[in-house]
Design an enzyme around this catalytic site. Structure first.
Site, mmCIF file in Angstrom:
data_model
loop_
_atom_site.group_PDB
_atom_site.id
_atom_site.type_symbol
_atom_site.label_atom_id
_atom_site.label_comp_id
_atom_site.label_asym_id
_atom_site.label_seq_id
_atom_site.Cartn_x
_atom_site.Cartn_y
_atom_site.Cartn_z
ATOM 1 C CG PHE A 21 0.334 29.550 13.798
ATOM 2 C CD1 PHE A 21 0.459 30.928 13.817
ATOM 3 C CD2 PHE A 21 1.073 28.809 14.714
ATOM 4 C CE1 PHE A 21 1.302 31.563 14.723
ATOM 5 C CE2 PHE A 21 1.913 29.432 15.615
ATOM 6 C CZ PHE A 21 2.033 30.815 15.615
ATOM 7 C CE LYS A 22 5.281 30.275 15.277
ATOM 8 N NZ LYS A 22 6.464 30.079 16.135
ATOM 9 C CG ASP A 23 3.005 27.150 6.477
ATOM 10 O OD1 ASP A 23 4.243 27.201 6.396
ATOM 11 O OD2 ASP A 23 2.377 26.092 6.628
ATOM 12 C CB THR A 53 9.363 30.346 13.630
ATOM 13 O OG1 THR A 53 8.309 30.762 14.484
ATOM 14 C CG2 THR A 53 9.873 31.551 12.858
#
Length: 439
Positions: A106-108, A141
């Site tokens: 999701f951190k993309d 991350t």
């Protein structure tokens, strides 16, 4: 828009300054002086729009006063080149799959957005010296930031990660890239890595000579774009008549993702309740129950990206609600799960629904189940990373041999290249100082 520090001991700053600096000089986290709102008509219109169109609407509300509309739109559309689909798991339970970006995490979105916004401000400010990005990672991350910033001119990235406490695939995503990415393997925990980053920002010598910034969720340009996910989830559910009485369960470690959801709620997104789904590192759950916040050393779990004992963004949550425990606990419920429970959840979801969750998503799913949805409520849990990023753990739990997606397999072809350091700030500073002298 001006941004103030949660510690309230430094003057407000511009968006340009907070993106470049990340952390306020008084060690507080930056918050916008106001949170814009979207009217009901705009929110109801989202169901007809693409993820990129939704992201552009939200980004213009956040940042539109501080940079040209065209430049901001270009950053958004470049960032949101993939979708985050909502997948139905049970009658009123849905998974929001946030793992369709370059590193399947999701951190993309936040990392790609920040890399492009930081590059824009560097060019606008005309900085002569290279900007050095420090990022601590408990798992996902590091890969997202490393790949988001890979090859960006004028920026060098240092990824600090705890030795032996990230999955092999996660490690490959930031130790094999080279170019402007340097991986620092710290003999300690994620909290130790995060403490090194914060100590670096507090060091006047390093700051004056190294143009330091962070790509952790302490940076406004990293965590705010994650609110795009929540608007996109609502839009998809609204399109099928399932958006009323929405309960959102968020696997929570450093709390950047939950905080971005709370910002979406403040902007007018109709979420009835949030759930913070923790692993054994449950200091926030303790706060919800008692009103006391007692950070402590993190413990290692299956859901390693949530192995955080002192979550940075807790300061933002307190600030957002005026340090009102009742207001926070009225909106946010909490649950925590030990490894034995996580394993049972992964097995149960796979068997009952033929749906594979990673250890973090497993916590999110079970928190919805334990919350007890009413028939009139819709529950969404955030599936934050592809299960194959935790292949060894999931294979052990299910007794299988999961196929590795091509995107992940490509990272595993490279050779690991990292620098081993102790958790001592003096060792870290000496390493960075020597690089400064060499350059």
């Amino acid at each position: 828009m001006r941004y103030y520090s949660t510690n309230l001991s430094t003057p407000p700053a511009s968006l340009e300054d907070v993106v470049i600096k990340s952390l306020a000089s008084d060690k507080g986290l930056y918050m916008p002086e106001r949170i814009p709102t979207l009217d009901d008509a705009i929110i109801k219109s989202l169901k007809t729009k693409s993820f990129a169109e939704i992201g552009d609407i939200v980004a213009q509300a956040y940042f539109g006063d501080d940079m040209p509309r065209e430049e901001l739109s270009e950053i958004v559309y470049d960032t949101l080149s993939f979708d985050t689909p909502v997948v139905q798991v049970d009658d009123n339970v849905f998974s929001l799959e946030l793992f369709h970006g370059p590193t399947l995490a999701f951190k993309d979105v936040g990392a790609r957005f920040m890399a492009r916004m930081l590059g824009y401000f560097i060019r606008r400010k005309g900085l002569d010296n290279e900007v050095n990005v420090l990022v601590a990672t408990s798992g996902d991350t590091g890969g997202a930031v490393a790949n988001g910033f890979l090859g960006v001119e004028g920026i060098r990235v240092f990824v600090l990660y705890p030795k032996g406490k990230v999955s092999p695939i996660q490690e490959c995503q930031f130790t094999t890239l080279g170019k402007n990415i340097t991986a620092l393997e710290i003999d300690g925990t994620f909290d130790d890595c995060q403490a090194l980053v914060k100590a670096a920002f507090a060091d006047a010598d390093l700051n004056s000579s190294m143009n330091l910034t962070s790509a952790n969720s302490i940076n406004v340009a990293r965590f705010l774009p994650q609110s795009f996910y929540y608007f996109n989830a609502y839009a998809q559910l609204d399109a099928i008549g399932k958006a009323d009485n929405l309960i959102v369960s968020v696997p929570s470690g450093n709390f950047g993702n939950l905080t971005s959801g709370l910002f979406a709620w403040r902007m007018g997104l109709p979420v009835k309740r949030f759930i913070a789904a923790n692993n054994r590192n449950d200091v926030f759950l303790e706060y919800l129950r008692s009103g006391r916040y007692n950070p402590r050393e993190s413990v290692e779990t299956y859901a390693n990206a949530m192995d955080v004992g002192n979550p940075s963004n807790f300061a933002r949550i307190l600030d957002l609600f005026g340090d009102n425990h009742h207001a926070i606990s009225s909106l946010i419920a909490g649950f925590s799960y030990a490894d034995e429970q996580i394993a049972q959840i992964i097995k149960a979801v796979s068997s009952k629904y033929a749906y594979l969750v990673d250890p973090h998503g497993a916590c999110g799913y079970q928190a919805l189940a334990d919350y007890g949805l009413k028939s009139t409520e819709t529950g969404v849990f955030l599936e934050t990373a592809h299960p194959a990023k935790f292949k060894e753990t999931v294979d052990l739990i299910l007794g299988g041999n999961m196929a590795i997606p091509p995107k992940l397999a490509a990272f595993m072809q490279g050779s690991k290249n990292s620098i081993s350091l102790s958790k001592s700030f003096q060792d870290f500073k000496q390493y960075i100082y020597e690089l400064r002298v060499e350059s």
